[in-house]
Design an enzyme around this catalytic site. Structure first.
Site, PDB file in Angstrom:
ATOM      1  N   ASP A   1       0.863  -1.182   0.000  1.00  0.00           N
ATOM      2  CA  ASP A   1       0.000   0.000   0.000  1.00  0.00           C
ATOM      3  C   ASP A   1       0.900   1.233   0.000  1.00  0.00           C
ATOM      4  OD1 ASP A   1      -1.768   2.055   0.436  1.00  0.00           O
ATOM      5  OD2 ASP A   1      -2.655   1.241   2.255  1.00  0.00           O
ATOM      6  N   HIS A   2       1.136   1.791  -1.190  1.00  0.00           N
ATOM      7  CA  HIS A   2       2.046   2.928  -1.346  1.00  0.00           C
ATOM      8  C   HIS A   2       1.379   4.053  -2.119  1.00  0.00           C
ATOM      9  CE1 HIS A   2       6.465   1.936  -0.424  1.00  0.00           C
ATOM     10  NE2 HIS A   2       5.725   1.079   0.251  1.00  0.00           N
TER      11      HIS A   2
ATOM     12  N   THR B   1       3.931   1.891  10.731  1.00  0.00           N
ATOM     13  CA  THR B   1       4.154   3.319  10.938  1.00  0.00           C
ATOM     14  C   THR B   1       4.560   4.044   9.673  1.00  0.00           C
ATOM     15  OG1 THR B   1       6.422   2.853  11.650  1.00  0.00           O
ATOM     16  CG2 THR B   1       4.741   3.064  13.377  1.00  0.00           C
TER      17      THR B   1
ATOM     18  N   GLU C   1       6.291   5.358   5.920  1.00  0.00           N
ATOM     19  CA  GLU C   1       7.506   6.030   5.480  1.00  0.00           C
ATOM     20  C   GLU C   1       7.158   7.438   5.020  1.00  0.00           C
ATOM     21  OE1 GLU C   1       6.329   3.391   3.484  1.00  0.00           O
ATOM     22  OE2 GLU C   1       7.225   1.807   4.714  1.00  0.00           O
TER      23      GLU C   1
ATOM     24  N   GLY D   1      11.838  -3.485  14.575  1.00  0.00           N
ATOM     25  CA  GLY D   1      12.687  -3.320  15.736  1.00  0.00           C
ATOM     26  C   GLY D   1      11.913  -3.655  16.994  1.00  0.00           C
TER      27      GLY D   1
ATOM     28  N   ALA E   1      10.690  -1.928  19.623  1.00  0.00           N
ATOM     29  CA  ALA E   1       9.540  -1.121  20.059  1.00  0.00           C
ATOM     30  C   ALA E   1       8.299  -1.451  19.239  1.00  0.00           C
ATOM     31  CB  ALA E   1       9.874   0.360  19.954  1.00  0.00           C
ATOM     32  N   ALA E   2       8.438  -1.531  17.912  1.00  0.00           N
ATOM     33  CA  ALA E   2       7.293  -1.850  17.066  1.00  0.00           C
ATOM     34  C   ALA E   2       6.833  -3.291  17.272  1.00  0.00           C
ATOM     35  CB  ALA E   2       7.644  -1.616  15.600  1.00  0.00           C
TER      36      ALA E   2
END
Length: 320
Positions: A37-38, A104, A106, A173, A175-176
């Site tokens: 989805d971009h 989250t 880009e 990472g 946290a995600a």
């Protein structure tokens, strides 16, 4: 036994090509679909970026395979209320076989509205709040919300599937990944990272599904595959925070000039050797993934589907 799906690239193909690839994926024996989805492609050579929700509607009419967005960013470009409505409609169109993958995002896609691109901790806060809103709307109730990042004023989604849409959260990472364990129904990522999978399960992911995505370039020779993969997807090897912070395809194209063909050869399975492709899938299996989605780089889709149907998928189904 790992389930193997096909990864539809909205950065590289137009809507009609994606629909045809979905047909071929189902005929070849793939179990399910991912779709990106971009708003922009990563680099100029990829050259496409259709609106994913229109494509999903078309896919629902030509394939019975379940579909997951990989991934939708419900932060800036598209408000969580709109994502909730789009995902609910997609689930109805897909007869319940739809999963909303979120992340989250880009700057490449999200800066287009002119809003400031937030730092990673803020984006994670926004994503968690967005997931809360989407889940509330999928209950069918009237929702009003005034939070840290979003306001919702008496919104209700009327067209709903029989069951709430599953929400999988992307993570690259710690946290995600912890957010995925806390707020998601599943976890998705694009590297065979056993440590992230273990972290996800320890933090509350338990037995929930873990999805992984990978790219290959089936070609007549390894050298030909490497050339195509380098032309179309050398951006995949950009390090650190660059993929989330560069704002335009032209910036990615310039930065990706640092990526050599040898680096691409090490990253992707290229060429017609089935074992090379099997080894890449096996890395995800060994890391504890439940589903693996494979994207063929470049225009030679028929050779890929023929090769995987004959020489790769049967060996995966046998655990070879």
């Amino acid at each position: 036994m790992v389930s193997v799906g096909y990864f539809l690239s909205c950065e590289e193909f137009g809507p009609r090509e994606l629909v045809e690839q979905a047909r071929k994926a189902e005929a070849a024996g793939f179990d399910r679909l991912w779709i990106s989805d971009h708003f922009h492609p990563w680099i100029e050579e990829q050259g496409q970026s259709p609106f994913v929700w229109s494509v999903i509607g078309a896919l629902s009419e030509v394939t019975s395979l379940p579909i997951t967005t990989a991934v939708t960013c419900p932060l800036i470009r598209t408000h969580p209320v709109v994502v909730a409505q789009a995902a609910a409609t997609a689930a109805v169109q897909c007869r319940g076989g739809f999963t909303l993958g979120v992340g989250t995002g880009e700057a490449l896609n999200e800066h287009v509205t002119g809003e400031q691109w937030p730092p990673p901790p803020v984006r994670l806060e926004m994503l968690e709040e967005a997931i809360e809103i989407i889940r509330a709307l999928h209950s069918g109730e009237v929702v009003s919300h005034r939070g840290t990042h979003y306001t919702v004023d008496h919104a209700r989604v009327y067209t709903l599937p029989e069951r709430p849409v599953p929400i999988f959260v992307s993570g690259f990472g710690p946290a995600a990944t912890k957010l995925a364990a806390r707020a998601g129904d599943g976890f998705c990522t694009v590297s065979p990272d056993a440590e992230l999978v273990d972290l996800y399960r320890r933090e509350g992911g338990g037995g929930r599904l873990v999805q992984g995505g990978m790219k290959v370039c089936w070609a007549d020779s390894e050298a030909a595959g490497v050339r195509t993969a380098h032309q179309r997807w050398r951006n995949e090897l950009l390090p650190g925070k660059l993929p989330s912070t560069l704002p335009n395809p032209a910036d990615f194209t310039a930065a990706a000039e640092l990526v050599t063909e040898e680096m691409v050869r090490d990253q992707f399975a290229c060429g017609p050797d089935p074992q090379a492709h099997l080894d890449k899938v096996q890395a995800f299996v060994d890391a504890g993934f439940d589903e693996v989605y494979v994207q063929q780089i470049g225009p030679d889709q028929d050779a890929f589907f023929d090769g995987w149907k004959a020489d790769v998928l049967p060996r995966l189904s046998r655990g070879a």
